[in-house]
Design an enzyme around this catalytic site. Structure first.
Site, PDB file in Angstrom:
ATOM      1  CG  ASP A  44      -0.385  -0.064   2.516  1.00 13.08           C
ATOM      2  OD1 ASP A  44       0.846  -0.217   2.617  1.00 13.08           O
ATOM      3  OD2 ASP A  44      -1.137   0.034   3.516  1.00 13.08           O
ATOM      4  CB  SER A  45       4.605   1.659  -0.176  1.00 15.71           C
ATOM      5  OG  SER A  45       4.798   0.527  -0.998  1.00 15.71           O
ATOM      6  CG  ASP A  83       0.496  -4.180   1.864  1.00 16.96           C
ATOM      7  OD1 ASP A  83       0.764  -5.204   2.519  1.00 16.96           O
ATOM      8  OD2 ASP A  83       1.243  -3.176   1.836  1.00 16.96           O
ATOM      9  CE  LYS A 113       3.242  -6.082   3.651  1.00 19.59           C
ATOM     10  NZ  LYS A 113       2.750  -4.879   4.357  1.00 19.59           N
ATOM     11  CD  GLU A 115       0.490  -1.592   7.985  1.00 17.86           C
ATOM     12  OE1 GLU A 115       0.180  -0.805   8.913  1.00 17.86           O
ATOM     13  OE2 GLU A 115       0.942  -1.213   6.892  1.00 17.86           O
ATOM     14  CD  GLU A 182       7.803  -0.395   7.243  1.00 16.97           C
ATOM     15  OE1 GLU A 182       6.836  -1.112   6.929  1.00 16.97           O
ATOM     16  OE2 GLU A 182       7.990   0.736   6.754  1.00 16.97           O
TER      17      GLU A 182
HETATM   18  O1  KIV Z   1       3.602  -1.115   1.563  1.00 18.04           O
HETATM   19  C1  KIV Z   1       4.752  -1.546   1.525  1.00 18.04           C
HETATM   20  O2  KIV Z   1       5.529  -1.305   0.581  1.00 18.04           O
HETATM   21  C2  KIV Z   1       5.207  -2.354   2.633  1.00 18.04           C
HETATM   22  C3  KIV Z   1       6.671  -2.609   2.734  1.00 18.04           C
HETATM   23  C4  KIV Z   1       7.337  -1.384   3.210  1.00 18.04           C
HETATM   24  C5  KIV Z   1       6.961  -3.771   3.577  1.00 18.04           C
HETATM   25  O3  KIV Z   1       4.429  -2.754   3.437  1.00 18.04           O
END
Ligand code: KIV
Length: 278
Positions: A44-45, A83, A113, A115, A182
Site C-alpha cells: 500500500d506504499s 497489501d 498482507k 498490519e 519494519e
Molecule cells: O507497503 C509496503 O511497501 C510495505 C513494505 C514497506 C513492507 O508494506
C-alpha cells in the site's frame, strides 16, 4: 519455478535468504520477476510512490485490486503478496475475509498482507481458514503512524521489544506463513527471527532477518520525497530517467527526433498520387 508458501518454509529451514521487492504495475513486475526474485509485494506504499499521498491511509481496495492485478499479470514465478489497505480488515473479521477474498479473486494475489499483532489474530485465523495465505507485518506499521506520532522506529525499549516478540509469536500461531518486520532495532528483529519457525522479512530491521524487502523506487533512486536510513540505492535510475526525458525534450525541440529510422514510409506511387491531389 513458481515460488509458493513452501518456498518460504524451505528457505527458513535451509537458512536461505528470501528476496522481496514491491511493484505496482505490469512491466516493472515482469522485470523484477525475470531478475529471479522470490516474491513481489504490491504494497500500500503505492499511496506514497505511485499516487503521491503523504501516507498510506487513503489507499482503497480498488487501488490495491487495480495495481495488484497488473502485477499478477507480469509475475510468472514470484509469489505475489497484495497489501490489505487501511480499514479493509481492522473493522471486523467478516470484512477481513471478504476483502482478502477480493484481493485473491479480483487482484489474483497468491497471498495477502496485513498490519498488526495480537489484535488482528482473529482476522489472520479466519483468512487462513479460507485457504488464503497471510503475511503479517509488525513494527513501524505505516497504517498506524497517527497512533505512533509519525514514522518512528518501534520496539526500542525492553517492554516494547517484548511486546513485538509476543505479537510475532501470536501471528505465527494464528497461521501467518511469514512476517514483515519494519523499522525496528536489528537486535529485536534478530531475536524474533530466532524464536519464530516462519520466516521474517526485514525492512529497516537489520541483516539477521530471513529475507529483505525494499520499495523498488527507493532502491533505484526514483523517489526522493523521503529516503530512510535503511535504503541502499542499487542504481540511480531516477537520474538516468531525468536525463533521458531532458534529451527527448531537446531533440523534439531541435527537430532531430523523430529521425528517419523512427518514421513510416509509403510507396512512390502513393506519394505521387498524394502530390497530385494536394
Ligand atoms: O507497503 C509496503 O511497501 C510495505 C513494505 C514497506 C513492507 O508494506
Amino acid at each position: 519455478m513458481k515460488n509458493t508458501v513452501l518456498t518460504f518454509k524451505q528457505a527458513k529451514e535451509n537458512g536461505e535468504k528470501l528476496t522481496m521487492l514491491t511493484a505496482y504495475d505490469y512491466s516493472t513486475a515482469k522485470l523484477i520477476d525475470e531478475a529471479g526474485i522470490n516474491s513481489i509485494l504490491v504494497g500500500d506504499s503505492l499511496g506514497n510512490v505511485i499516487l503521491g499521498y503523504e501516507d498510506t491511509i487513503s489507499v482503497t481496495m480498488e487501488d490495491m485490486i487495480h495495481h495488484g492485478a497488473a502485477v499478477a499479470r507480469g509475475a510468472k514465478n514470484a509469489l505475489v503478496v497484495i497489501d490489505m489497505p487501511f480499514m479493509s480488515y481492522q473493522t471486523s473479521v467478516y470484512d477481513a475475509v471478504v476483502n482478502a477474498g477480493r484481493l485473491m479473486k479480483e487482484g489474483r494475489a497468491d497471498a495477502v498482507k496485513l498490519e498488526g499483532g495480537q489484535i488482528v489474530c482473529p482476522q489472520i485465523e479466519a483468512i487462513t481458514a479460507c485457504g488464503i495465505p497471510v503475511v503479517a507485518h509488525l513494527g513501524l506499521t505505516p497504517q498506524s503512524i497517527n497512533a505512533f506520532g509519525g514514522f518512528k522506529v518501534q520496539g526500542k525499549t525492553a517492554e516494547a521489544a517484548m511486546q513485538l516478540i509476543e505479537d510475532a509469536k501470536a501471528v505465527e500461531a494464528a497461521g501467518a506463513f511469514a512476517v514483515v518486520l519494519e523499522g525496528i532495532p536489528s537486535a529485536v528483529a534478530s531475536k524474533i527471527t530466532e524464536v519464530l519457525t516462519i520466516p521474517t522479512i526485514g525492512i529497516g530491521a537489520g541483516a539477521d532477518c530471513d529475507g529483505q524487502v525494499l520499495v523498488y523506487q527507493d532502491m533505484l533512486g526514483m523517489f526522493s520525497d523521503y529516503v530512510p536510513k535503511f535504503v541502499k540505492q542499487f542504481a540511480n535510475v531516477g537520474e538516468i530517467m531525468k536525463k533521458a526525458f531532458a534529451d527527448y525534450i531537446k531533440e523534439v525541440a531541435e527537430g532531430t527526433f523523430p529521425a528517419e529510422e523512427n518514421q513510416y514510409g509509403i510507396s512512390k506511387e502513393a506519394e505521387d498520387e498524394l502530390e497530385r491531389l494536394y
